[in-house]
Write an enzyme that holds these catalytic residues in place. Structure first.
Site, PDB file in Angstrom:
ATOM      1  N   ASP A 175     -29.757 -45.640  28.409  1.00 59.57           N
ATOM      2  CA  ASP A 175     -30.678 -44.940  29.299  1.00 59.57           C
ATOM      3  C   ASP A 175     -31.037 -43.552  28.776  1.00 59.57           C
ATOM      4  O   ASP A 175     -32.181 -43.107  28.903  1.00 59.57           O
ATOM      5  CB  ASP A 175     -30.056 -44.815  30.695  1.00 59.57           C
ATOM      6  N   ALA A 221     -37.584 -43.697  40.372  1.00 55.54           N
ATOM      7  CA  ALA A 221     -36.924 -44.238  39.182  1.00 55.54           C
ATOM      8  C   ALA A 221     -35.601 -43.546  38.908  1.00 55.54           C
ATOM      9  O   ALA A 221     -34.672 -44.160  38.372  1.00 55.54           O
ATOM     10  CB  ALA A 221     -37.841 -44.108  37.965  1.00 55.54           C
TER      11      ALA A 221
END
EC number: 2.7.1.23
Length: 259
Positions: free
Chosen positions: A45, A156
């Site tokens: 990520d 998000a």
């Protein structure tokens, strides 16, 4: 993949990502990010955030990114598989992610403008509690918040630092942002707010010299700030691609049931 004839391949410097990059290097003709219609990102990520920020800096936010996880959590990534990549990208669902725009003014008067895809956070720099004034759309809603910090999270990013700070999970498409305190001391009962994503949020540091505060836009930090303004930057939407069975909106929603 025919919709994306020019592809760029980027990878984090970790050994697993570099090994995967070597496996894919000869599979297709890759081009530079500047010339690409699609970016394939290998890593975790953190590397995905770096890739998206790179696209913002190079003024190429419209280029979609298909990430494959070779890190730890991989919430923003798809599963790593070398075979069938062309078909996976052809079938992938696209999701628009709107970044935040942070304008931070330092106690020295310097102004810093940075984007944030997950969140903008303010954090105390010393052992002393930070004291912040919170304004929404030019209206002071908290005259003094004593805390370790505060953050503004996008949908998000609502499952990242925001969730760890006991903030709410925001579904994609909710048109909301989360305003979440970090270890609030006063007022004790304030647990944050959910605001329309068109809100303009201003966070002013009270007694900034005695109680210094830093501002962080995802992974980039500005120290000793006096004031931070945060709003959505709708002119720079980003596009992420996901396998249909691994779609981002469903993953965010299902996080509400993780115990």
């Amino acid at each position: 993949m025919n919709d994306f004839p020019r592809r760029a391949l980027v990878a984090s410097p970790t050994p697993p990502a570099q090994a995967a990059r070597a496996e894919l290097a000869d599979a297709w003709d890759w081009v530079s990010v500047e010339d690409a219609d699609l970016v394939v990102a290998l890593g975790g990520d953190g590397f995905m955030l770096q890739t998206l920020h790179m696209l913002l800096e190079r003024r190429k936010p419209l280029v979609p990114v298909f990430g494959m996880n070779l890190g730890t959590v991989g919430f923003l990534m798809n599963e790593w598989r070398q075979h069938g990549l062309e078909e996976r990208i052809r079938r992938a669902k696209s999701f628009k992610v709107t970044p935040l725009a942070m304008t931070a003014t330092g106690i020295d008067g310097r102004v810093h403008s940075l984007p944030a895809i997950n969140e903008v956070s303010l954090l105390r720099e010393t052992r002393q509690t930070a004291k912040l004034e919170v304004t929404v759309n030019d209206r002071v809603v908290l005259e003094e918040l004593s805390c370790d910090g505060i953050l503004v999270a996008t949908p998000a990013g609502s499952t990242a630092y925001n969730l760890s700070a006991q903030g709410p999970i925001l579904p994609l498409g909710s048109a909301m942002v989360a305003l979440t305190p970090i270890s609030a001391f006063r007022p004790r009962r304030w647990r944050g707010a959910i605001l329309p994503d068109r809100a303009r949020i201003t966070l002013r540091v009270l007694d900034a010299s005695k109680r210094p505060v830093s501002a962080v836009a995802d992974q980039r930090e500005i120290r000793d700030i006096a004031c931070v303004e945060v709003c959505m930057d709708r002119a720079r939407e980003l596009t992420l691609l996901f396998d249909p069975e691994h779609a981002l909106d469903d993953r965010i929603s299902m996080e509400q049931f993780v115990v």
